[in-house]
Write an enzyme that holds these catalytic residues in place. Structure first.
Site, mmCIF file in Angstrom:
data_model
loop_
_atom_site.group_PDB
_atom_site.id
_atom_site.type_symbol
_atom_site.label_atom_id
_atom_site.label_comp_id
_atom_site.label_asym_id
_atom_site.label_seq_id
_atom_site.Cartn_x
_atom_site.Cartn_y
_atom_site.Cartn_z
ATOM 1 N N ALA A 43 0.825 -1.207 0.000
ATOM 2 C CA ALA A 43 0.000 0.000 0.000
ATOM 3 C C ALA A 43 0.860 1.258 0.000
ATOM 4 C CB ALA A 43 -0.947 -0.001 1.212
ATOM 5 N N CYS A 44 1.499 1.531 1.109
ATOM 6 C CA CYS A 44 2.183 2.813 1.277
ATOM 7 C C CYS A 44 3.480 2.932 0.492
ATOM 8 C CB CYS A 44 2.423 3.070 2.762
ATOM 9 S SG CYS A 44 0.872 3.184 3.685
ATOM 10 N N LEU A 45 3.974 1.827 -0.054
ATOM 11 C CA LEU A 45 5.058 1.894 -1.034
ATOM 12 C C LEU A 45 4.489 1.884 -2.453
ATOM 13 C CD1 LEU A 45 8.031 1.877 -1.894
ATOM 14 C CD2 LEU A 45 7.957 -0.619 -1.756
#
Length: 204
Positions: free
Chosen positions: A125-127
């Site tokens: 997600a956050c990458l």
């Protein structure tokens, strides 16, 4: 005997250099670290700290982001990483995708660097989300595969595959370290290189 060639233009080099890259670190917070299942959590922390120290050795701009600290839903960046980045501004947000946060986005653009070394939790997600957005806008993205993790091995692997297929260039901490150093004649960074590379007399 050595062959001395002129140092290539570091700003326009196709390889990563201290002059053409920025480091992006997203969401290395206690909840995120404790949920990682794709690698050993202690090793993960060691690796992200080594990555941050690498940026410091080579004076690379660092952009740090957290999620939901100001809302009280989450805690700040983990202490070992925060210690290395004590003088670095952190951008807190509510969006899962950091690229959609105005302050974070403007901070990245303000570095003037088109090569973005990225580390984030979680990989899936956050990458993945900011990596895909950055690629879409013409940035080069270098995810640091041994300093990121997902909620499962499958989630981590598939996320890396997705962003690699989109055009990112996967890299490891040690590979980055060597790519930045490149020549032992750059003597001012040699001590820092070995400090990051070795721990207790052993290669990390």
């Amino acid at each position: 005997m050595s062959s001395i060639a002129p140092i290539r233009d570091p700003k326009n080099d196709h390889l990563l250099s201290p002059e053409n890259a920025a480091l992006i670190i997203i969401d290395y917070q206690p909840i995120q670290v404790s949920s990682i299942k794709s690698m050993d959590q202690t090793h993960l922390v060691e690796q992200i700290v080594r990555l941050a120290k690498t940026a410091k050795v080579y004076n690379i701009p660092v952009i740090v982001s957290t999620v939901n600290v100001q809302t009280g839903r989450n805690k700040d960046t983990i202490a070992p990483l925060k210690e290395v980045l004590a003088d670095t501004v952190s951008y807190d947000r509510t969006s899962i995708n950091a690229w959609e946060d105005k302050e974070f986005y403007e901070a990245v653009k303000a570095t003037g660097r088109k090569k973005l070394i990225m580390a984030a939790l979680w990989t899936e997600a956050c990458l993945t989300f900011p990596a895909l957005d950055a690629l879409k806008e013409g940035f080069e993205v270098y995810p640091v595969v041994d300093a990121v993790g997902g909620t499962s091995s499958e989630a981590h692997t598939i996320a890396l595959r997705r962003i690699e297929q989109a055009g990112s260039q996967l890299i490891s901490v040690n590979q980055l370290l060597c790519e930045l150093q490149r020549d032992w004649n750059r003597e001012e960074t040699v001590p820092g290189f070995f400090e990051v590379l070795f721990k207790d007399g052993k290669i990390i």
